[in-house]
Each structure stands twice: as structure tokens, then as C-alpha cells.
Motif scaffolding. Structure first.
Motif, mmCIF file in Angstrom:
data_model
loop_
_atom_site.group_PDB
_atom_site.id
_atom_site.type_symbol
_atom_site.label_atom_id
_atom_site.label_comp_id
_atom_site.label_asym_id
_atom_site.label_seq_id
_atom_site.Cartn_x
_atom_site.Cartn_y
_atom_site.Cartn_z
ATOM 1 N N VAL A 35 -64.337 -16.588 -80.449
ATOM 2 C CA VAL A 35 -64.771 -17.736 -81.233
ATOM 3 C C VAL A 35 -65.925 -18.392 -80.480
ATOM 4 O O VAL A 35 -65.773 -18.801 -79.326
ATOM 5 C CB VAL A 35 -63.631 -18.749 -81.429
ATOM 6 N N GLY A 36 -67.076 -18.464 -81.124
ATOM 7 C CA GLY A 36 -68.234 -19.055 -80.458
ATOM 8 C C GLY A 36 -69.479 -18.902 -81.299
ATOM 9 O O GLY A 36 -69.478 -18.200 -82.320
ATOM 10 N N ALA A 37 -70.539 -19.546 -80.851
ATOM 11 C CA ALA A 37 -71.798 -19.535 -81.589
ATOM 12 C C ALA A 37 -72.672 -18.373 -81.140
ATOM 13 O O ALA A 37 -72.609 -17.952 -79.986
ATOM 14 C CB ALA A 37 -72.536 -20.856 -81.367
ATOM 15 N N PRO A 38 -73.511 -17.853 -82.041
ATOM 16 C CA PRO A 38 -74.394 -16.744 -81.683
ATOM 17 C C PRO A 38 -75.369 -17.089 -80.560
ATOM 18 O O PRO A 38 -75.802 -16.211 -79.820
ATOM 19 C CB PRO A 38 -75.158 -16.432 -82.978
ATOM 20 N N ASN A 39 -75.726 -18.379 -80.419
ATOM 21 C CA ASN A 39 -76.658 -18.779 -79.361
ATOM 22 C C ASN A 39 -75.939 -19.227 -78.087
ATOM 23 O O ASN A 39 -76.554 -19.775 -77.179
ATOM 24 C CB ASN A 39 -77.609 -19.884 -79.840
ATOM 25 N N SER A 40 -74.628 -18.977 -78.019
ATOM 26 C CA SER A 40 -73.846 -19.310 -76.824
ATOM 27 C C SER A 40 -73.809 -18.102 -75.899
ATOM 28 O O SER A 40 -73.193 -17.084 -76.215
ATOM 29 C CB SER A 40 -72.419 -19.717 -77.221
#
Length: 332
Positions: free
Chosen positions: A231-236
Motif C-alpha cells: 500500500v503506497g503511492a507511485p511517487n513514494s
């Protein structure tokens, strides 16, 4: 006629621990929330405070306004607080804020600030500084911006390390982005140390405790499951590294998603075991949302796989400590 109910297939979710928020992210979010509480709305934030849309949207709803550059802040709001993100900023940014007579709060993660200080020490000791990291990431931009332009050389890959030619006969030193793959970084460092045995390493590993701990948990779980969700953002950066770590550890399906609505259900047909983790800027509510989505289609059992305990605490900025009463630290 009796209706036949089909039993849902069984699924064991192996929940990685540690996962989700680290102390640096928790501290940064608290800084925005406490600034809103103390100074009212709007409070401006330069760049996403952390790389998570759910978190950013929640802070926007409370009165935070996100900008990429200080010049975007309307002149009539120049006296409003502005907060620098957890990733850190080049020295030119606080200098610009001071020139504009802005009141600012720095939410840079203390572990990123540690890397900034290392860079400055190497520079003062007349060492040539190499930064292992990813071009364009805000943390890398911030770290390179601690020293005069052209002073820091970015090394992204082992090939970069092999091709690097020192600019002078000065001693070499390296620092790293805090959210890298532990294994990838070890490979790059090995190349540099083989080529330059005298290169100065960080006194203590620059890759942060939270990045390392989350990757170790994924390494433990990934070989035992049919699929892994991060679970996380593509820019993370740290979230992307978790997905890569799962793949390398032998998990045939490893995906990064932001919300349960992004689940591609065909990818998970026929699975019996699912690994689940979250990047350091992803809140636990999104993990729970995904468990709930799978529970709608599977008979779910959740098992936590813990590989480390985290008790790190970071102090909040002095200006905000009085707003918190006895609690003056963010923990993770």
C-alpha cells in the motif's frame, strides 16, 4: 427450492510488521495538524508533506494548502505559516522564505537532516561527495542542495559506480538517500569500496531504520505467499522499493496500490496466501480497507508476521511543542 450458497475460498493474509507510518512521517503530519490548530487556516505546505494522496487530501480538508514553490503563495498570505515537507529542501528554500519574511516550520525527517549534516561535514573536510540515490526525488534534490551546485555527484546504479571518475585527488566520501533498497545500495557501495578502498562511509547507515525494517518484513513474508500488495503511492520511493524487494524474494505477483478501489481482482484469482504491507507514508486505515475488500470475496484469516519492534521518537519543532502539552515527540 433451496438456494445454494457457494462458500468463499479461504485466504490467509500475512500482515507484515512493521509497516506503514514511521516516526518521521508521523512527525511531519503532526506538524501540519498542530500548525493548523495553533495558527488557524490556511497553513501552506511546500510539496506534498509525505507521498500519500489520502494523507494530503485529509490535510487539505483541514485547511492545508499545498504548493510546489514559495512564489505560489499569494502576497496577502505571506505572513501565514509555511511548512517544508518531510523529504527536506535545498538550502535555497529557507533562504528564499527568509528573504520573503515568511514564517516557516521545517518538517524534514531528522534522519534526512542527519544526511544533510554529513554532506556538510564532508564538504568542510574537503572531501569529494557522492550521493547514492534516485535522480529527481525530492530528498535527493534537498540533499544535493545543501552544498554548492556541482559539488555532489549522484550515483544511481552499480554501472554509475563503475564509471565514476573522481574530479580531483581529494578524498572521497559517500552518503545515501534514506529510502533506498538495502540490497541495491549494498551492491553500489561494494563497487565503490572495491574501486576506492579509502572512501569514507557514513558513521551510521544512512538508509533509515523504517525503510530497513519494512524491507526485512517483506523478505520474510514474500517467499511464503502467492501475491504481495504494497500500500503506497507511485511517487513514494520506499513503497516502490518494497514492491521490488517482494519480487526479488520470490513473490510472482507483487503490486503497489494506493486504495482498495485499485485492486485488479483477476491478479488474485486462485490465491491462498497474500502478503500485505504498507510504505512509510501510508496510513493504517488503507491497510484495513484492503483487508476488508478481500474479506468480501474470501474467507480471510489474518496472521501478523513481525520482524522488528519500533520505538523511535522525534521531537516536534519548539514552536509547536506548547500546543501538544506533555506529548512533545512523534513515535514510530
Amino acid at each position: 427450492m433451496t438456494e445454494t450458497r457457494h462458500a468463499k475460498p479461504s485466504l490467509t493474509i500475512h500482515l507484515c510488521a512493521p509497516r506503514g507510518f514511521c516516526a518521521g512521517v508521523d512527525r511531519a503530519i503532526q506538524i501540519v495538524e498542530l500548525a493548523l490548530e495553533k495558527y488557524g487556516r490556511p497553513v501552506y505546505v511546500r510539496h506534498e508533506i509525505v507521498h500519500n494522496k489520502f494523507v494530503v487530501d485529509g490535510l487539505k480538508a483541514k485547511g492545508a494548502v499545498f504548493v510546489e514553490e514559495l512564489e505560489e503563495i499569494p502576497s496577502e498570505h505571506a505572513s501565514r505559516p509555511v511548512i517544508f515537507s518531510a523529504h527536506g529542501v535545498p538550502k535555497s528554500v529557507p533562504a528564499d522564505a527568509e528573504a520573503r519574511k515568511m514564517f516557516f516550520l521545517d518538517a524534514t525527517c531528522p534522519l534526512v537532516s542527519k544526511v544533510h549534516k554529513e554532506a556538510e561535514i564532508h564538504f568542510r573536510r574537503d572531501r569529494e561527495v557522492l550521493l547514492i540515490g534516485h535522480a529527481g526525488h525530492p530528498e535527493v534534490i534537498g540533499t544535493m542542495g545543501q552544498l554548492p551546485e556541482g559539488t555532489v555527484t549522484l550515483i544511481e546504479t552499480e554501472d554509475d559506480a563503475r564509471a565514476y571518475v573522481p574530479k580531483s585527488d581529494r578524498p572521497l566520501a559517500y552518503i545515501t538517500q534514506t529510502t533506498l533498497s538495502v540490497d541495491d545500495t549494498a551492491g553500489i557501495v561494494a563497487v565503490l569500496q572495491e574501486r576506492f578502498p579509502e572512501i569514507v562511509a557514513p558513521h551510521k547507515e544512512d538508509i533509515c531504520y523504517a525503510t530497513t525494517n519494512r524491507q526485512e518484513a517483506v523478505k520474510e513474508v514474500a517467499p511464503k505467499v502467492d501475491a504481495m500488495i504494497v500500500v503506497g503511492a507511485p511517487n513514494s520511493s520506499n513503497s516502490q522499493r518494497l514492491r521490488e524487494v517482494a519480487e526479488r524474494a520470490g513473490c510472482r505477483t507483487s503490486v503497489l496500490i494506493q486504495r482498495a478501489s485499485e485492486i485488479s481482482w483477476p491478479d488474485f484469482e486462485g490465491i491462498a496466501a497474500l502478503g500485505l504491507t504498507a510504505g512509510a507514508s501510508a496510513p493504517e486505515t488503507l491497510v484495513e480497507e484492503i483487508i476488508g475488500a478481500f474479506a468480501g470475496r474470501f474467507d480471510v484469516t489474518v496472521e501478523t508476521v513481525r520482524t522488528a519492534e519500533e520505538t523511535i521518537a522525534f521531537n516536534l519543532p519548539r514552536e509547536l511543542r506548547e500546543a501538544t502539552g506533555p506529548a512533545t515527540a512523534a513515535t514510530g
